[in-house]
Structure formats: structure tokens, C-alpha cells
Design a protein around this motif. Structure first.
Motif, mmCIF file in Angstrom:
data_model
loop_
_atom_site.group_PDB
_atom_site.id
_atom_site.type_symbol
_atom_site.label_atom_id
_atom_site.label_comp_id
_atom_site.label_asym_id
_atom_site.label_seq_id
_atom_site.Cartn_x
_atom_site.Cartn_y
_atom_site.Cartn_z
ATOM 1 N N VAL A 30 -9.834 -11.818 -0.995
ATOM 2 C CA VAL A 30 -8.514 -11.512 -1.548
ATOM 3 C C VAL A 30 -7.421 -12.024 -0.610
ATOM 4 O O VAL A 30 -7.431 -11.744 0.590
ATOM 5 C CB VAL A 30 -8.355 -10.002 -1.768
ATOM 6 N N SER A 31 -6.483 -12.753 -1.174
ATOM 7 C CA SER A 31 -5.339 -13.263 -0.417
ATOM 8 C C SER A 31 -4.049 -12.760 -1.050
ATOM 9 O O SER A 31 -3.969 -12.573 -2.267
ATOM 10 C CB SER A 31 -5.341 -14.787 -0.369
ATOM 11 N N LEU A 32 -3.055 -12.556 -0.206
ATOM 12 C CA LEU A 32 -1.764 -12.033 -0.656
ATOM 13 C C LEU A 32 -0.695 -12.568 0.284
ATOM 14 O O LEU A 32 -0.913 -12.661 1.493
ATOM 15 C CB LEU A 32 -1.772 -10.500 -0.619
ATOM 16 N N ARG A 33 0.457 -12.906 -0.272
ATOM 17 C CA ARG A 33 1.551 -13.417 0.548
ATOM 18 C C ARG A 33 2.843 -12.736 0.106
ATOM 19 O O ARG A 33 3.235 -12.856 -1.060
ATOM 20 C CB ARG A 33 1.672 -14.933 0.391
ATOM 21 N N VAL A 34 3.489 -12.022 1.041
ATOM 22 C CA VAL A 34 4.716 -11.302 0.733
ATOM 23 C C VAL A 34 5.878 -11.987 1.439
ATOM 24 O O VAL A 34 5.907 -12.078 2.666
ATOM 25 C CB VAL A 34 4.625 -9.830 1.176
ATOM 26 N N ALA A 35 6.827 -12.466 0.667
ATOM 27 C CA ALA A 35 7.984 -13.182 1.201
ATOM 28 C C ALA A 35 9.095 -12.212 1.573
ATOM 29 O O ALA A 35 9.105 -11.053 1.141
ATOM 30 C CB ALA A 35 8.482 -14.186 0.165
ATOM 31 N N PRO A 36 10.066 -12.657 2.371
ATOM 32 C CA PRO A 36 11.206 -11.795 2.700
ATOM 33 C C PRO A 36 11.954 -11.369 1.442
ATOM 34 O O PRO A 36 12.034 -12.107 0.463
ATOM 35 C CB PRO A 36 12.083 -12.698 3.581
ATOM 36 N N ARG A 37 12.499 -10.145 1.477
ATOM 37 C CA ARG A 37 13.309 -9.604 0.378
ATOM 38 C C ARG A 37 12.588 -9.716 -0.958
ATOM 39 O O ARG A 37 13.178 -10.092 -1.977
ATOM 40 C CB ARG A 37 14.674 -10.300 0.311
ATOM 41 N N ILE A 39 9.854 -7.744 -3.731
ATOM 42 C CA ILE A 39 9.015 -6.645 -4.184
ATOM 43 C C ILE A 39 7.770 -7.268 -4.787
ATOM 44 O O ILE A 39 7.834 -7.939 -5.821
ATOM 45 C CB ILE A 39 9.731 -5.758 -5.214
ATOM 46 N N HIS A 40 6.643 -7.081 -4.101
ATOM 47 C CA HIS A 40 5.383 -7.700 -4.520
ATOM 48 C C HIS A 40 4.451 -6.586 -4.979
ATOM 49 O O HIS A 40 3.966 -5.790 -4.178
ATOM 50 C CB HIS A 40 4.764 -8.482 -3.367
ATOM 51 N N ALA A 41 4.215 -6.520 -6.273
ATOM 52 C CA ALA A 41 3.358 -5.482 -6.829
ATOM 53 C C ALA A 41 1.909 -5.954 -6.841
ATOM 54 O O ALA A 41 1.615 -7.138 -7.023
ATOM 55 C CB ALA A 41 3.802 -5.134 -8.243
ATOM 56 N N SER A 227 9.628 -5.856 -10.061
ATOM 57 C CA SER A 227 8.861 -6.739 -9.169
ATOM 58 C C SER A 227 9.377 -8.176 -9.223
ATOM 59 O O SER A 227 9.798 -8.667 -10.274
ATOM 60 C CB SER A 227 7.382 -6.730 -9.541
ATOM 61 N N ASP A 228 9.317 -8.838 -8.080
ATOM 62 C CA ASP A 228 9.587 -10.270 -8.020
ATOM 63 C C ASP A 228 8.314 -11.077 -8.249
ATOM 64 O O ASP A 228 8.355 -12.153 -8.854
ATOM 65 C CB ASP A 228 10.170 -10.641 -6.645
#
Length: 263
Positions: A30-37, A39-41, A227-228
Motif C-alpha cells: 500500500v502506498s499513499l502520498r499526502v500533499a501540503p494543505r 485533505i486525503h481520505a 476531500s481533495d
């Protein structure tokens, strides 16, 4: 300044996480990438691996392979309190407050991980300790105002309604001065009005405080509204990742939710 086609550096990344409990594979690359500012659901059927992923991100589980990076630093070996000290804050499905303490006192407990003065200094109550305590008290008051808890600042949390206790729990997480906030089913058990209030605070955390949020939530209406970006997990695997509009139209997601995904 980032160029128009160059993505912003990730705040938090999971890279090919594999987590097993005996013969059970909870997470499969599993991979996930959360960017600045952002909301990553993270969504998926019950038992899909969502909470296992959050536990890997916050250090409660250590995957057998893969890596977790925070602001470019590999934190895979760090225990939870070390990650919290770096700026990774988390709320849990259950309320993690102290019922016999006031809302203000509960929020102040969140500053423990930020204390820089040691026990010896505290015993002597040096000026530096006093200044630090006054700074934390001022920050707690700002959190109280941000979450509209002014009238309840001195009320015992155990006497509060469920939604208000969840709000105090969020305030305690914000007291860490987080660089990212991880929220595990924050709206579970809430009324429609309480959900609306919490959704507004989550948006304010992103827009007003500039803090990205990783959100596991079962209320799809809320997820799609705030969410974004959304990552969908089923049977421990990522089956889709995209904007709410892309996820809503993805046939694999529809099949996972309507066609008998994991229980």
C-alpha cells in the motif's frame, strides 16, 4: 515556488507497505502520498485495512516491508511518541480525553510532547519554565476559540455531550502543533449537526491553519464534500486513488462497495 507541472513535496508518504499478522495480509504493498494543505481520505469496506494503514503511519504498527517518510525523512523505525514530537498528531475512533478534567486542562495535556524544559528546571520553576507554560496556555486559549469551546473551557469533559467531547479530543491533537493530522473515523456516532460542525473544523484546519489531514471516514457524503484526494483500499490493497469525482465514477470502487467487498 513549484512549477505548474511539478507536484509539491509530500508531507507524509507510505511506500509499498506490507503488513502481516500471521497468515493474514492486512496491507499488500500500500502506498499513499499526502500533499501540503490537502485533505486525503482513505476509504474502503470494513476490514479493508484502513486502520492498519493509519497505525503504520503513526507508528503503532511496524510493517514487515515498505517505508514511511515524513517531510522527506524516513521515520519507519520511530515509535509513536517520536513521530508525535516531529509533528504527526492523531485522533482515534474512541475518545481519548480525561473525563475528570476540564476542556482547557485536556487541551493543555497535548503540549506534553512539546515541552523543552526538564524536570530539574520545572522543580526550580525557572523563568524559562514559566515562559513556556504561559506560551502553552495562550495557545490552548487560541484552540478553545478556534473550536468554539469558550463557554465550556472550565467544564468537566465527562459532563459534556458526545460531540463536544470529540471536539475537545480534536483540540488536544491540535495542541501538538501538528504538521499533519491523522483522524480515524472522527464522525462515528455523531448526529448530522455534529458531523456538519466537525467537517467545518476539518476544512478550517486545512484552510486556516494550513495543516494537511489524513481522514478515515465511513460517511461518504462527508468524504466526497471535503476531500481533495481519496485513496480506496479493499482486501488490503489500493484499488483506486484520485479526486472525489474520479473515485465516484470508478467501477472498481463501485464494485467494492456494492459488489461484496471484504467484511
Amino acid at each position: 515556488m513549484q512549477s505548474g507541472d511539478e507536484p509539491a513535496a509530500a508531507v507524509l508518504e507510505a511506500d509499498a507497505l506490507c503488513l502481516r499478522f500471521g497468515a493474514v495480509e492486512a496491507l499488500k504493498s500500500v502506498s499513499l502520498r499526502v500533499a501540503p494543505r490537502q485533505i486525503h481520505a482513505v476509504i474502503g469496506p470494513n476490514g479493508a485495512g484502513k486502520s492498519s494503514l493509519l497505525n503504520c503511519l503513526s507508528g503503532f504498527y511496524r510493517p514487515q516491508s515498505g517505508a514511511v517518510r515524513f517531510c522527506g525523512q524516513d521515520i519507519s523505525a520511530l515509535v509513536p511518541h517520536k513521530r508525535a514530537a516531529l509533528g504527526i498528531s492523531r485522533t482515534f475512533q474512541g475518545i481519548q480525553t480525561y473525563p475528570s478534567m476540564t476542556a482547557r486542562q485536556n487541551i493543555l495535556t497535548g503540549y506534553d510532547a512539546r515541552m523543552r524544559t526538564g524536570l530539574f528546571s520545572a522543580l526550580l520553576y525557572w523563568g524559562r519554565v514559566r515562559a513556556e507554560e504561559e506560551a502553552f496556555a495562550a495557545k490552548a486559549e487560541r484552540i478553545i476559540e478556534f473550536l468554539e469551546l469558550e463557554e465550556l473551557r472550565h467544564a468537566l469533559v465527562g459532563d459534556m455531550a458526545y460531540g463536544m467531547r470529540k471536539r475537545v479530543d480534536l483540540g488536544r491533537a491540535l495542541a501538538l502543533d501538528p504538521k499533519i493530522l491523522i483522524m480515524d473515523e472522527p464522525m462515528a456516532g455523531m448526529s448530522a449537526e455534529e458531523k456538519g460542525d466537525l467537517a467545518r473544523y476539518i476544512l478550517d484546519i486545512r484552510d486556516g491553519l494550513g495543516i494537511p489531514v489524513v481522514l478515515v471516514e465511513h460517511d461518504m457524503e462527508v468524504v466526497m464534500d471535503i476531500s481533495d484526494r481519496i485513496t480506496v483500499i479493499d482486501f488490503g490493497q489500493v484499488i483506486a486513488c484520485g479526486t472525489p469525482a474520479e473515485i465516484r465514477a470508478d467501477e472498481r470502487v463501485i464494485a467494492a462497495y456494492l459488489g461484496g467487498g471484504s467484511a
